[in-house]
Design an enzyme around this catalytic site. Sequence first.
Site, PDB file in Angstrom:
ATOM      1  N   LYS A 136       0.834  -1.199   0.000  1.00 17.41           N
ATOM      2  CA  LYS A 136       0.000   0.000   0.000  1.00 17.41           C
ATOM      3  C   LYS A 136       0.875   1.257   0.000  1.00 17.41           C
ATOM      4  O   LYS A 136       0.503   2.264  -0.590  1.00 17.41           O
ATOM      5  CB  LYS A 136      -0.910   0.009   1.232  1.00 17.41           C
ATOM      6  CG  LYS A 136      -2.093  -0.944   1.127  1.00 17.41           C
ATOM      7  CD  LYS A 136      -3.064  -0.660   2.257  1.00 17.41           C
ATOM      8  CE  LYS A 136      -3.892  -1.834   2.676  1.00 17.41           C
ATOM      9  NZ  LYS A 136      -4.958  -2.306   1.929  1.00 17.41           N
ATOM     10  N   GLU A 154      -3.065   6.953   7.975  1.00 16.32           N
ATOM     11  CA  GLU A 154      -3.918   7.811   7.149  1.00 16.32           C
ATOM     12  C   GLU A 154      -4.851   8.599   8.032  1.00 16.32           C
ATOM     13  O   GLU A 154      -5.203   8.141   9.118  1.00 16.32           O
ATOM     14  CB  GLU A 154      -4.819   6.949   6.251  1.00 16.32           C
ATOM     15  CG  GLU A 154      -4.139   6.437   5.030  1.00 16.32           C
ATOM     16  CD  GLU A 154      -5.057   5.554   4.200  1.00 16.32           C
ATOM     17  OE1 GLU A 154      -6.247   5.405   4.547  1.00 16.32           O
ATOM     18  OE2 GLU A 154      -4.562   5.016   3.214  1.00 16.32           O
ATOM     19  N   HIS A 177     -15.224  -4.079   7.596  1.00 14.65           N
ATOM     20  CA  HIS A 177     -14.460  -3.589   6.449  1.00 14.65           C
ATOM     21  C   HIS A 177     -14.461  -4.573   5.290  1.00 14.65           C
ATOM     22  O   HIS A 177     -13.573  -4.556   4.443  1.00 14.65           O
ATOM     23  CB  HIS A 177     -13.013  -3.256   6.837  1.00 14.65           C
ATOM     24  CG  HIS A 177     -12.923  -2.197   7.879  1.00 14.65           C
ATOM     25  ND1 HIS A 177     -13.456  -0.945   7.694  1.00 14.65           N
ATOM     26  CD2 HIS A 177     -12.393  -2.196   9.123  1.00 14.65           C
ATOM     27  CE1 HIS A 177     -13.240  -0.219   8.775  1.00 14.65           C
ATOM     28  NE2 HIS A 177     -12.614  -0.962   9.662  1.00 14.65           N
ATOM     29  N   ARG A 206      -6.406  -7.751 -10.126  1.00 12.46           N
ATOM     30  CA  ARG A 206      -7.080  -9.017 -10.441  1.00 12.46           C
ATOM     31  C   ARG A 206      -8.548  -8.745 -10.713  1.00 12.46           C
ATOM     32  O   ARG A 206      -9.002  -7.613 -10.616  1.00 12.46           O
ATOM     33  CB  ARG A 206      -6.974  -9.938  -9.226  1.00 12.46           C
ATOM     34  CG  ARG A 206      -7.499  -9.219  -7.980  1.00 12.46           C
ATOM     35  CD  ARG A 206      -7.687 -10.132  -6.803  1.00 12.46           C
ATOM     36  NE  ARG A 206      -7.850  -9.401  -5.568  1.00 12.46           N
ATOM     37  CZ  ARG A 206      -8.979  -8.886  -5.110  1.00 12.46           C
ATOM     38  NH1 ARG A 206     -10.077  -8.998  -5.839  1.00 12.46           N
ATOM     39  NH2 ARG A 206      -9.040  -8.239  -3.968  1.00 12.46           N
TER      40      ARG A 206
HETATM   41  P1  ADP Z   1      -7.924  -3.930   2.876  1.00 16.63           P
HETATM   42  O1  ADP Z   1      -6.920  -3.959   1.771  1.00 16.63           O
HETATM   43  O2  ADP Z   1      -7.449  -4.564   4.134  1.00 16.63           O
HETATM   44  O3  ADP Z   1      -9.291  -4.373   2.439  1.00 16.63           O
HETATM   45  P2  ADP Z   1      -8.477  -1.138   2.417  1.00 16.63           P
HETATM   46  O4  ADP Z   1      -7.373  -0.160   2.442  1.00 16.63           O
HETATM   47  O5  ADP Z   1      -9.008  -1.575   1.089  1.00 16.63           O
HETATM   48  O6  ADP Z   1      -8.057  -2.399   3.287  1.00 16.63           O
HETATM   49  O7  ADP Z   1      -9.684  -0.583   3.286  1.00 16.63           O
HETATM   50  C1  ADP Z   1     -10.790  -1.399   3.557  1.00 16.63           C
HETATM   51  C2  ADP Z   1     -11.949  -0.553   4.065  1.00 16.63           C
HETATM   52  O8  ADP Z   1     -11.570   0.168   5.240  1.00 16.63           O
HETATM   53  C3  ADP Z   1     -12.429   0.511   3.100  1.00 16.63           C
HETATM   54  O9  ADP Z   1     -13.339   0.007   2.159  1.00 16.63           O
HETATM   55  C4  ADP Z   1     -13.063   1.490   4.050  1.00 16.63           C
HETATM   56  O10 ADP Z   1     -14.324   0.987   4.448  1.00 16.63           O
HETATM   57  C5  ADP Z   1     -12.167   1.451   5.278  1.00 16.63           C
HETATM   58  N1  ADP Z   1     -11.114   2.492   5.221  1.00 16.63           N
HETATM   59  C6  ADP Z   1      -9.923   2.400   4.620  1.00 16.63           C
HETATM   60  N2  ADP Z   1      -9.196   3.541   4.745  1.00 16.63           N
HETATM   61  C7  ADP Z   1      -9.951   4.391   5.475  1.00 16.63           C
HETATM   62  C8  ADP Z   1      -9.765   5.745   5.958  1.00 16.63           C
HETATM   63  N3  ADP Z   1      -8.643   6.421   5.721  1.00 16.63           N
HETATM   64  N4  ADP Z   1     -10.761   6.288   6.672  1.00 16.63           N
HETATM   65  C9  ADP Z   1     -11.899   5.607   6.938  1.00 16.63           C
HETATM   66  N5  ADP Z   1     -12.121   4.351   6.520  1.00 16.63           N
HETATM   67  C10 ADP Z   1     -11.183   3.735   5.783  1.00 16.63           C
END
Ligand code: ADP
Length: 666
Positions: A116, A200, A235, A292
């Site tokens: 990431k 973040e 999530h 993917r």
């Molecule tokens: P993973 O790769 O573990 O699935 P992601 O980075 O795709 O993690 O984030 C998964 C979910 O977490 C997102 O769809 C959102 O719901 C929540 N999320 C991610 N980043 C943030 C953020 N900065 N603030 C609030 N919620 C977040």
Amino acid sequence: MFKKILVANRGEIAARIMRTARRLGVRTVAVFSEADRGALHVRSADEARLIGPAPARESYLSIERILAAAKDSGADAIHPGYGFLAENADFAEACAKAGIVFIGPPPAAIRAMGSKSEAKAIMDKAGVATVPGYHGEDQDEERLAREAARIGFPVLIKPSAGGGGKGMRRVDGASEFAAALAGARREALSSFGDDRVLIERYLDRPRHVEMQVFADAHGRVVHLFERDCSVQRRHQKVIEEAPAPGVGPELRARMGAAAVAATRAIGYQGAGTIEFLLEPDGRFYFMEMNTRLQVEHPVTEMITGLDLVEWQLLVARGEALPLAQDRIECSGHAIEARIYAEDPARDFLPGSGTVAHLRWPETGPDFRIDAGVEAGDAVSIHYDPLIAKVIAWGRDRAGAIERLARGLRGIQAVGPATNLDFLGAMLAHPVFTSGAVDIGYIDRHYRELVSQGPAGPEAVAMASLYLLLRRAEDADRNAAASTDPTSPWHRPVGFHLNIEPEDTLRFQAAGQDLVVGVRYRGGGYLFSTPDGPVEAHGGMAEGDGAASNLIAQVGGRDRHATVVGRDRSLVVFMDGRRYEFVLAGPRLAATLDESPAGGLVAPMPGKVVQVHVRAGEAVKRGQALMVLEAMKMEHAIVAPGDGVVRAVRFKEGDMVPEGAELLSLE
Ligand code: ADP
């Protein structure tokens, strides 16, 4: 086109990839673990290869075994599906080395997006906005704490190598930071073997909106519109739709341009998804790229009329993308719901076990089912508990919701608990139907979505009728087998001359005791239910498998129901709803197949953690005999009636498969 492809995956996605391959005249090879012998994806393939034991590490994640299966079967390409090896750059490289085409992006692009932090650095350079935060190399605790303070609380700590929502920690103030960081690092290390994190700003109620992109080897990059995947629990996505509610042409164009720029920035090829967090004011930030096919790709297929797996195969063959951006059209609205073996009322605890009864409604151009199991198949504890995805299309969002809700009502499932009712509740929920969902939607409305209405008098009457008909069938069978078939003692219930016979049935429904009085009236019954009296009569028609079809007159109306009776549970499907009743009396086992007579079986695979009784011991009804631990929960095995333990089949510490006889009683 390829002659033969191997699908290095299982479940619904493997079966779905094979469907497209078959349509294109491409032969398919399935791989399977010992837990998946005869599974749906194996039955869907032209040929299949066993690649190892149930744990994914030794089968679906074994690069060596999958490549051996590919060579052995003469496959010229491998489709990885999603999950498992789909985003493993080493695997993509190993395929190339073995002279087999990897149906996915170049290894370098997978690597760049696999971290990431690295992905965000690339996006910053390409001019694509990322969530304000820190994604540097320096992982010193003091530095991270300083960065968190600079970003401003609340912040989110995320594992750099993360996926599936694992290891993420929200931190509301500086004093909580150190403990949260330690926790995130621990979880990141155990889940991904890498404890690096990024920080973040925690966005308040953003929406998860992602763009589907496609790139070919000739420098052409397009997007196939967006998907809204804001409806999430832990999530993880549950419902996805396209287009995203409230995203207009201007915002769509901006997001599309950013997604295409991001795709170009890494020299991408194939299908990919750029995930954004979208704020209410229209600002959006790059979150990550999945290199993917996504679980939710069917909604994009429904609105564009395209087959994304076909496009993947074309790109992997080195061909040009079939359509330019201005030829890709979006029509109507599509929504997908993921049906999981999980119990929403117990915080979405995943389930497993055999799906004893599973009936799908009819599909068509506006309603699609991508299933991973059929009736009689098992949901294994070793893999994702996804049973199927159902996808509906409508002219507009309301039409798609209506079609999906109707489709869901037509699904009958008995076996492990599922989220079907939860999904149904969501589709009828005013916040969902208004389109105003963000990533906190399920958390905020959890109570309203899991509370189930009680069974009405008609469903109670159907369950009672079923039970009495089963008893009557048994009585007839016993009478026929005995010397005096006319003896009144074979009558199923309290038979007395000259008085109106009465009986009482006891159930549990929705956690409540339910007592139903029965009076025999003419050829039928008068049931007294907690909601008043109901007259009913009817008969059983042929069913399929474990199910019986009940045709009855209930309260003066013709009604149909499908009833599945197993062990001590009765599931009634009526009017698109599912009602579960547990018999408080002796279990149905004597009547119904399944369980060995007099035996108590494991309801799911697990470990015996306590044995309370010995052979020869007298036990009372309701007494706990054994405790089984399964899916991190303990389940007591209780005596269904008074009796004597004839044999105890397992000892503490033993692992037991589902359906194994644990004890026998006399
Ligand atoms: P993973 O790769 O573990 O699935 P992601 O980075 O795709 O993690 O984030 C998964 C979910 O977490 C997102 O769809 C959102 O719901 C929540 N999320 C991610 N980043 C943030 C953020 N900065 N603030 C609030 N919620 C977040």
